[in-house]
Write a protein that holds these residues in place. Structure first.
Motif, PDB file in Angstrom:
ATOM      1  N   PHE A  90       0.833  -1.199   0.000  1.00  0.00           N
ATOM      2  CA  PHE A  90       0.000   0.000   0.000  1.00  0.00           C
ATOM      3  C   PHE A  90       0.874   1.258   0.000  1.00  0.00           C
ATOM      4  CE2 PHE A  90      -2.104   3.433   2.410  1.00  0.00           C
ATOM      5  CZ  PHE A  90      -3.210   3.630   1.596  1.00  0.00           C
ATOM      6  N   GLY A  91       0.601   2.131  -0.975  1.00  0.00           N
ATOM      7  CA  GLY A  91       1.262   3.434  -0.997  1.00  0.00           C
ATOM      8  C   GLY A  91       2.771   3.327  -0.969  1.00  0.00           C
ATOM      9  N   SER A  92       3.394   4.126  -0.076  1.00  0.00           N
ATOM     10  CA  SER A  92       4.849   4.176  -0.036  1.00  0.00           C
ATOM     11  C   SER A  92       5.474   2.928   0.543  1.00  0.00           C
ATOM     12  CB  SER A  92       5.355   5.392   0.740  1.00  0.00           C
ATOM     13  OG  SER A  92       4.536   5.790   1.753  1.00  0.00           O
ATOM     14  N   ALA A  93       4.663   1.995   1.052  1.00  0.00           N
ATOM     15  CA  ALA A  93       5.230   0.714   1.492  1.00  0.00           C
ATOM     16  C   ALA A  93       5.878  -0.010   0.319  1.00  0.00           C
ATOM     17  CB  ALA A  93       4.150  -0.164   2.118  1.00  0.00           C
ATOM     18  N   ALA A  94       5.416   0.282  -0.892  1.00  0.00           N
ATOM     19  CA  ALA A  94       5.977  -0.352  -2.084  1.00  0.00           C
ATOM     20  C   ALA A  94       7.404   0.105  -2.362  1.00  0.00           C
ATOM     21  CB  ALA A  94       5.098  -0.059  -3.301  1.00  0.00           C
ATOM     22  N   ARG A  95       7.849   1.168  -1.687  1.00  0.00           N
ATOM     23  CA  ARG A  95       9.223   1.655  -1.874  1.00  0.00           C
ATOM     24  C   ARG A  95      10.227   0.827  -1.081  1.00  0.00           C
ATOM     25  NH1 ARG A  95       8.464   7.598   0.017  1.00  0.00           N
ATOM     26  NH2 ARG A  95      10.748   7.541  -0.032  1.00  0.00           N
ATOM     27  N   CYS A  96       9.746  -0.100  -0.299  1.00  0.00           N
ATOM     28  CA  CYS A  96      10.633  -0.965   0.479  1.00  0.00           C
ATOM     29  C   CYS A  96      11.640  -1.654  -0.436  1.00  0.00           C
ATOM     30  CB  CYS A  96       9.789  -2.001   1.219  1.00  0.00           C
ATOM     31  SG  CYS A  96      10.730  -3.246   2.097  1.00  0.00           S
ATOM     32  N   ASP A  97      12.894  -1.660  -0.013  1.00  0.00           N
ATOM     33  CA  ASP A  97      13.972  -2.296  -0.769  1.00  0.00           C
ATOM     34  C   ASP A  97      13.942  -3.801  -0.516  1.00  0.00           C
ATOM     35  OD1 ASP A  97      16.340  -2.890  -2.087  1.00  0.00           O
ATOM     36  OD2 ASP A  97      17.594  -2.355  -0.356  1.00  0.00           O
ATOM     37  N   VAL A  98      13.516  -4.563  -1.502  1.00  0.00           N
ATOM     38  CA  VAL A  98      13.422  -6.015  -1.370  1.00  0.00           C
ATOM     39  C   VAL A  98      14.678  -6.635  -1.988  1.00  0.00           C
ATOM     40  CG1 VAL A  98      12.100  -8.089  -1.910  1.00  0.00           C
ATOM     41  CG2 VAL A  98      10.905  -5.945  -1.428  1.00  0.00           C
ATOM     42  N   GLN A  99      15.473  -7.315  -1.152  1.00  0.00           N
ATOM     43  CA  GLN A  99      16.726  -7.914  -1.602  1.00  0.00           C
ATOM     44  C   GLN A  99      16.681  -9.425  -1.442  1.00  0.00           C
ATOM     45  OE1 GLN A  99      20.190  -6.335   0.317  1.00  0.00           O
ATOM     46  NE2 GLN A  99      19.882  -4.256  -0.444  1.00  0.00           N
ATOM     47  N   THR A 100      17.378 -10.116  -2.328  1.00  0.00           N
ATOM     48  CA  THR A 100      17.513 -11.564  -2.231  1.00  0.00           C
ATOM     49  C   THR A 100      18.923 -11.893  -1.754  1.00  0.00           C
ATOM     50  OG1 THR A 100      15.940 -11.882  -4.036  1.00  0.00           O
ATOM     51  CG2 THR A 100      17.385 -13.722  -3.503  1.00  0.00           C
ATOM     52  N   ARG A 101      19.008 -12.723  -0.719  1.00  0.00           N
ATOM     53  CA  ARG A 101      20.320 -13.039  -0.126  1.00  0.00           C
ATOM     54  C   ARG A 101      20.371 -14.521   0.218  1.00  0.00           C
ATOM     55  NH1 ARG A 101      24.816 -11.114   2.721  1.00  0.00           N
ATOM     56  NH2 ARG A 101      24.893 -11.590   4.928  1.00  0.00           N
ATOM     57  N   PRO A 102      20.742 -15.368  -0.734  1.00  0.00           N
ATOM     58  CA  PRO A 102      20.833 -16.814  -0.446  1.00  0.00           C
ATOM     59  C   PRO A 102      21.906 -17.072   0.605  1.00  0.00           C
ATOM     60  CG  PRO A 102      20.906 -16.370  -2.818  1.00  0.00           C
ATOM     61  CD  PRO A 102      21.090 -15.065  -2.126  1.00  0.00           C
ATOM     62  N   LEU A 103      21.568 -17.854   1.608  1.00  0.00           N
ATOM     63  CA  LEU A 103      22.509 -18.154   2.682  1.00  0.00           C
ATOM     64  C   LEU A 103      22.507 -19.651   2.972  1.00  0.00           C
ATOM     65  CD1 LEU A 103      21.570 -15.275   5.168  1.00  0.00           C
ATOM     66  CD2 LEU A 103      23.626 -15.404   3.752  1.00  0.00           C
ATOM     67  N   PRO A 104      23.684 -20.271   3.040  1.00  0.00           N
ATOM     68  CA  PRO A 104      23.739 -21.698   3.403  1.00  0.00           C
ATOM     69  C   PRO A 104      23.415 -21.879   4.880  1.00  0.00           C
ATOM     70  CG  PRO A 104      25.953 -20.782   3.286  1.00  0.00           C
ATOM     71  CD  PRO A 104      25.021 -19.703   2.801  1.00  0.00           C
ATOM     72  N   PHE A 105      23.190 -23.119   5.283  1.00  0.00           N
ATOM     73  CA  PHE A 105      22.799 -23.374   6.674  1.00  0.00           C
ATOM     74  C   PHE A 105      23.906 -23.001   7.666  1.00  0.00           C
ATOM     75  CE2 PHE A 105      19.315 -26.396   5.252  1.00  0.00           C
ATOM     76  CZ  PHE A 105      18.305 -25.572   5.729  1.00  0.00           C
ATOM     77  N   GLU A 106      25.155 -22.953   7.210  1.00  0.00           N
ATOM     78  CA  GLU A 106      26.215 -22.490   8.109  1.00  0.00           C
ATOM     79  C   GLU A 106      25.944 -21.058   8.574  1.00  0.00           C
ATOM     80  OE1 GLU A 106      27.898 -26.056   6.316  1.00  0.00           O
ATOM     81  OE2 GLU A 106      26.787 -24.347   5.484  1.00  0.00           O
ATOM     82  N   GLU A 107      25.315 -20.250   7.708  1.00  0.00           N
ATOM     83  CA  GLU A 107      24.992 -18.881   8.093  1.00  0.00           C
ATOM     84  C   GLU A 107      23.860 -18.857   9.120  1.00  0.00           C
ATOM     85  OE1 GLU A 107      26.486 -15.956   7.287  1.00  0.00           O
ATOM     86  OE2 GLU A 107      28.044 -17.160   6.350  1.00  0.00           O
ATOM     87  N   TRP A 108      22.961 -19.825   9.050  1.00  0.00           N
ATOM     88  CA  TRP A 108      21.913 -19.929  10.065  1.00  0.00           C
ATOM     89  C   TRP A 108      22.538 -20.331  11.412  1.00  0.00           C
ATOM     90  CZ3 TRP A 108      16.338 -19.988   9.107  1.00  0.00           C
ATOM     91  CH2 TRP A 108      16.010 -19.667   7.789  1.00  0.00           C
ATOM     92  N   ALA A 109      23.512 -21.230  11.357  1.00  0.00           N
ATOM     93  CA  ALA A 109      24.227 -21.589  12.582  1.00  0.00           C
ATOM     94  C   ALA A 109      24.989 -20.385  13.120  1.00  0.00           C
ATOM     95  CB  ALA A 109      25.180 -22.756  12.308  1.00  0.00           C
ATOM     96  N   ARG A 110      25.537 -19.583  12.229  1.00  0.00           N
ATOM     97  CA  ARG A 110      26.183 -18.331  12.628  1.00  0.00           C
ATOM     98  C   ARG A 110      25.181 -17.413  13.332  1.00  0.00           C
ATOM     99  NH1 ARG A 110      27.006 -13.411   9.411  1.00  0.00           N
ATOM    100  NH2 ARG A 110      28.835 -12.262  10.142  1.00  0.00           N
ATOM    101  N   GLY A 111      23.934 -17.442  12.872  1.00  0.00           N
ATOM    102  CA  GLY A 111      22.895 -16.681  13.553  1.00  0.00           C
ATOM    103  C   GLY A 111      22.708 -17.134  14.993  1.00  0.00           C
ATOM    104  N   ALA A 112      22.779 -18.448  15.205  1.00  0.00           N
ATOM    105  CA  ALA A 112      22.683 -18.976  16.568  1.00  0.00           C
ATOM    106  C   ALA A 112      23.857 -18.505  17.410  1.00  0.00           C
ATOM    107  CB  ALA A 112      22.622 -20.503  16.543  1.00  0.00           C
ATOM    108  N   ALA A 113      25.057 -18.458  16.795  1.00  0.00           N
ATOM    109  CA  ALA A 113      26.222 -17.928  17.509  1.00  0.00           C
ATOM    110  C   ALA A 113      26.032 -16.454  17.830  1.00  0.00           C
ATOM    111  CB  ALA A 113      27.488 -18.134  16.673  1.00  0.00           C
ATOM    112  N   ALA A 114      25.427 -15.707  16.901  1.00  0.00           N
ATOM    113  CA  ALA A 114      25.153 -14.288  17.147  1.00  0.00           C
ATOM    114  C   ALA A 114      24.208 -14.117  18.338  1.00  0.00           C
ATOM    115  CB  ALA A 114      24.558 -13.644  15.895  1.00  0.00           C
ATOM    116  N   ALA A 115      23.217 -15.006  18.446  1.00  0.00           N
ATOM    117  CA  ALA A 115      22.310 -14.950  19.595  1.00  0.00           C
ATOM    118  C   ALA A 115      23.067 -15.213  20.897  1.00  0.00           C
ATOM    119  CB  ALA A 115      21.181 -15.956  19.422  1.00  0.00           C
ATOM    120  N   ALA A 116      24.041 -16.143  20.851  1.00  0.00           N
ATOM    121  CA  ALA A 116      24.849 -16.425  22.036  1.00  0.00           C
ATOM    122  C   ALA A 116      25.734 -15.229  22.383  1.00  0.00           C
ATOM    123  CB  ALA A 116      25.702 -17.670  21.805  1.00  0.00           C
ATOM    124  N   ILE A 117      26.310 -14.589  21.369  1.00  0.00           N
ATOM    125  CA  ILE A 117      27.121 -13.392  21.599  1.00  0.00           C
ATOM    126  C   ILE A 117      26.259 -12.289  22.188  1.00  0.00           C
ATOM    127  CG2 ILE A 117      28.450 -11.567  20.462  1.00  0.00           C
ATOM    128  CD1 ILE A 117      29.325 -13.730  18.401  1.00  0.00           C
TER     129      ILE A 117
END
Length: 401
Positions: free
Chosen positions: A355-382
């Motif tokens: 709706f309206g200016s919500a369409a100006r949102c920058d939509v990006q594609t960022r493929p990430l392997p599961f190691e990056e998801w595990a890195r996310g878990a490490a980030a939560a621990a940090i």
């Protein structure tokens, strides 16, 4: 309850100290004046916050030729010493346990995987323990202590209590995972929803650095969404904020495992796509790879399944944009292996429903392997380590889940 195992504690006993550290972590190296401006604190508050962090070796000050001029004299750069501490992050899927060892700046030093042949909590905990012990042994060569373990699991996860309330892909209910993992790991443990953990990593180290408001939408076995609003990762009162996979967009649509009809996940989740391709083609389709291959080969009906899925994802993203107005939406997940089959419909559906200016949102594609998801878990621990104090135990920052 969260793990209460004690080890080294972070020498930042005020919110300002944690704020300065995370500012330098995400944006550094910085001069003290730059850190003060970014954190919205006075130079005096920064000096007070930095002192114990320098003394304990978590921050380092570069007094060499890299210093920047400030008010006519050199200003030393303050940076995080990534080698000062190590953390382990684990991502649990229905098929694998993926573990990484990271430094304090969440850079992956080592990665290991084990297949999941038995999804019971006991068997998965045994795999987590095996990988954790292996990485702790190998961490000795880096000469820094391992100070925390983060575990990321899909579904409804109560991070404050360390409990997996419900994980549909593992078929777990009310598993006190942090407490159980701490018994074998011998480390403070934080358990979080996998998408929320990935969002923390993107906020601090990835495509969300410097953004006040953004979202991470993951496409794969499920459809997930992590939200950052006013700089805080939002979990909601009950820990399920951002569940766009269960936004019903077609009341007459297929039955979802949550019990409702026409959810985004029931149309665009990995299992839903495979089942629908199997139905429309009349072929035995084993997995998402085979389903995508049929669509790429032009088998009748298969490409239309992906078109419908892309349209559902686009509407889900538009819902996020309409409700929260993020600056950016980052699309990730293993489902992006078939991104070319989804991209056009995601874009068109988003544009039509935003709706309206919500369409100006920058939509990006960022493929990430599961190691990056595990890195996310490490980030939560940090994150948990940085924002806890001896008085608070293993706390979490406001709004972080």
């Amino acid at each position: 309850m969260r793990s209460t195992i004690r080890g080294e504690t972070f020498p930042a006993h005020t919110p300002a100290a944690s704020q300065i550290f995370t500012t330098v972590l995400s944006h550094g190296p910085l001069t003290r004046l730059e850190a003060a401006r970014r954190a919205g604190l006075s130079p005096a508050a920064v000096t007070k916050a930095v002192r114990p962090l320098l003394a304990a070796g978590y921050l380092a000050e570069d007094a060499d030729g890299e210093a920047r001029p400030a008010l006519g004299r050199p200003a030393n750069l303050v940076r995080v010493d990534g080698g000062r501490a190590l953390f382990i992050g684990v991502k649990v899927t229905g098929d694998e346990v993926i573990a990484v060892l990271t430094d304090l700046c969440c850079r992956i030093r080592l990665a290991r995987r084990l297949p999941v042949t038995d999804r019971t909590p006991r068997a998965v905990l045994a795999s987590i323990a095996e990988l954790t012990h292996e990485l702790r042994f190998e961490a000795e060569e880096f000469g820094a202590p391992v100070l925390g373990l983060g575990i990321a699991v899909s579904g409804d996860v109560d991070r404050a209590e360390g409990v997996v309330r419900y994980s549909p892909f593992l078929d777990w209910r009310d598993i006190p995972l942090a407490e159980l993992a701490a018994m074998t790991a011998g480390l403070p443990v934080v358990v979080d929803n996998d998408v929320r953990a990935l969002t923390v990593a993107e906020q601090w180290f990835g495509a969300g650095v410097g953004l006040s408001d953004f979202a991470v939408v993951t496409v794969g076995a499920g459809i997930g969404c992590g939200l950052v609003v006013h700089g805080q990762v939002v979990a909601g009162a009950h820990g399920v904020a951002g569940e766009i996979g269960h936004v019903a967009i077609d009341p007459a649509g297929p039955l979802c495992h949550c019990g409702n009809h026409g959810c985004v996940e029931a149309i665009a989740g990995g299992a839903a796509i495979v089942a629908r391709v199997r139905e429309v083609t009349g072929r035995e389709v084993a997995d998402a790879v085979e389903a995508a291959a049929l669509a790429h080969a032009g088998v009748a009906g298969a490409r239309e399944v992906y078109a419908r899925a892309g349209a559902a994802i686009g509407r889900g993203i538009a819902t996020v944009a309409n409700l929260f107005g993020p600056e950016r939406v980052i699309i990730s997940g293993e489902g992006l292996a078939a991104h070319d089959l989804l991209a056009e419909q995601i874009r068109d559906s988003f544009a039509a429903a935003a709706f309206g200016s919500a369409a100006r949102c920058d939509v990006q594609t960022r493929p990430l392997p599961f190691e990056e998801w595990a890195r996310g878990a490490a980030a939560a621990a940090i994150q948990s380590f940085i924002t806890s104090t001896p008085q608070q135990g293993k706390g979490v920052s406001p709004g972080s889940g």
